[in-house]
Design an enzyme around this catalytic site. Structure first.
Site, PDB file in Angstrom:
ATOM      1  CG  ASP A  60      49.996  43.081  42.841  1.00 51.06           C
ATOM      2  OD1 ASP A  60      49.233  42.213  43.314  1.00 51.06           O
ATOM      3  OD2 ASP A  60      49.778  44.307  42.957  1.00 51.06           O
ATOM      4  CB  SER A  61      50.136  38.319  46.020  1.00 50.97           C
ATOM      5  OG  SER A  61      49.937  37.366  44.989  1.00 50.97           O
ATOM      6  CG  ASP A  99      47.929  41.508  39.650  1.00 51.49           C
ATOM      7  OD1 ASP A  99      47.015  42.184  39.163  1.00 51.49           O
ATOM      8  OD2 ASP A  99      47.966  41.157  40.853  1.00 51.49           O
ATOM      9  CE  LYS A 129      44.426  40.417  40.031  1.00 49.65           C
ATOM     10  NZ  LYS A 129      44.562  41.658  40.826  1.00 49.65           N
ATOM     11  CD  GLU A 131      45.186  45.548  43.415  1.00 49.43           C
ATOM     12  OE1 GLU A 131      45.051  46.534  44.183  1.00 49.43           O
ATOM     13  OE2 GLU A 131      45.861  44.551  43.713  1.00 49.43           O
ATOM     14  CD  GLU A 199      42.018  40.452  47.896  1.00 49.31           C
ATOM     15  OE1 GLU A 199      42.418  40.742  46.752  1.00 49.31           O
ATOM     16  OE2 GLU A 199      42.778  40.244  48.872  1.00 49.31           O
TER      17      GLU A 199
HETATM   18  O1  KIV Z   1      48.039  39.484  43.481  1.00 45.52           O
HETATM   19  C1  KIV Z   1      47.220  38.623  43.828  1.00 45.52           C
HETATM   20  O2  KIV Z   1      47.566  37.542  44.307  1.00 45.52           O
HETATM   21  C2  KIV Z   1      45.805  38.926  43.669  1.00 45.52           C
HETATM   22  C3  KIV Z   1      44.817  37.900  44.133  1.00 45.52           C
HETATM   23  C4  KIV Z   1      44.693  37.934  45.589  1.00 45.52           C
HETATM   24  C5  KIV Z   1      43.506  38.032  43.460  1.00 45.52           C
HETATM   25  O3  KIV Z   1      45.455  39.970  43.200  1.00 45.52           O
END
Ligand code: KIV
Length: 306
Positions: A60-61, A99, A129, A131, A199
């Protein structure tokens, strides 16, 4: 006599076989570092695939790196699904993790499972994934795993809830906070996660937790003791302004190269160096003469003399 079809091509190199969960565990057991990188579109996925990474995270970055949001909070599920589909189209061998965005899994187990199914069915992700390692995240992870979708956990600095954590800063820097991270990681492992991201936590905290972990731990700013590392594509290649977090190692400065390329093109257009004769299409001389004739005699252009 061999029954193998003559057209079958076996990969020369096992790293070119599609990554699977058993292979990931095997890598961990053999002590082979696991490489994960983020990707958000077709070209970044192609780069990751060609580089032979093990895991690709459509993180989600991407909200910030490719969509220009100032955090990961606002990005929608539909926006991330578009990015995940483009990423999938660029990958052959890496294992693709999608994510789950903020607000797409916290409300109920049902919401989490429906969201996870969308990543798998609509975008072709191999896993998702989420969080956090608190009660809610652990329950959601368990529900998604029970629905048959592999889940990667994420503890330490969790950007979706960075405000509650006091901003984008290292976590687990006192005994109580470090113990909380350890408890969260163990709870996610117990819930059935196939892997966990650590992280921005002190390297010594990672080192102390690692002997308790039986699944691959992927670090980002968590020191060298993890089973693998992940970096954000745009951070490691310098496709961003500013240097980013302390843990980022930059391997290229592509934003400078991109801006330089566009500036050179703009300069060539303004000085009429581009396009050159080599960029144009040719035409048969007789056809051109006939066309000119037709233009002059029978094609009336509104407002122009015929
Ligand atoms: O969204 C992302 O890029 C992440 C990584 C930093 C692990 O969650």
């Amino acid at each position: 006599m061999s029954t193998m079809p003559t057209t079958m091509h076996l990969p020369q190199d096992a790293s070119r076989l599609p990554m699977t969960l058993p292979r990931l565990l095997e890598k961990r057991e053999l002590g082979e570092p696991i490489v994960m990188v983020t990707a958000y579109d077709y070209p970044s996925a192609r780069a990751a695939d060609r580089a032979g990474v093990d895991l690709v995270l459509m993180g989600d970055s991407g909200a910030m790196t490719v969509l220009g949001y100032d955090s990961t909070v606002a990005v929608t599920l539909d926006e991330l699904l578009v990015l995940a589909r483009a990423t999938r189209r660029g990958l052959q061998t890496p294992f693709l993790v999608g994510d789950l965005p903020f607000g797409s899994y916290e409300v109920s187990d049902e919401q989490a499972v429906i969201t996870a199914f969308r990543f798998v069915k609509e975008a072709g992700c191999d896993a998702v994934k989420l969080e956090g390692g608190g009660e809610t995240s652990v329950r959601r992870a368990r529900a998604i795993v029970n629905a048959g979708i592999p889940v990667m956990g994420h503890v330490g600095l969790t950007p979706q809830t960075a405000t509650a954590l006091g901003g984008y800063k290292a976590q687990g820097k006192n005994a109580g906070a470090a113990a909380k991270i350890a408890r969260e990681a163990l709870a996610l492992q117990e819930a059935g996660c196939f892997s966990i991201v650590f992280e921005a936590i002190p390297s010594a905290v990672t080192e102390a937790i690692m002997p308790r972990m039986g699944i691959p731990v992927i670090g980002i700013g968590a020191g060298p003791a993890t089973d693998g590392q992940v970096l954000v594509f745009h951070d490691l290649l310098g496709i961003r302004e500013g240097r980013g977090a302390k843990f980022v190692q930059r391997y290229a400065d592509l934003l400078d190269d991109m801006a330089g390329g566009v500036a050179a093109y703009a300069d060539d257009v303004r000085t009429r160096r581009y396009p050159g004769p080599e960029h144009g299409y040719a035409m048969d001389v007789a056809e051109l003469a006939a066309f000119r004739d037709e233009l002059n005699h029978s094609i009336a252009v509104e407002g122009a003399p015929v």
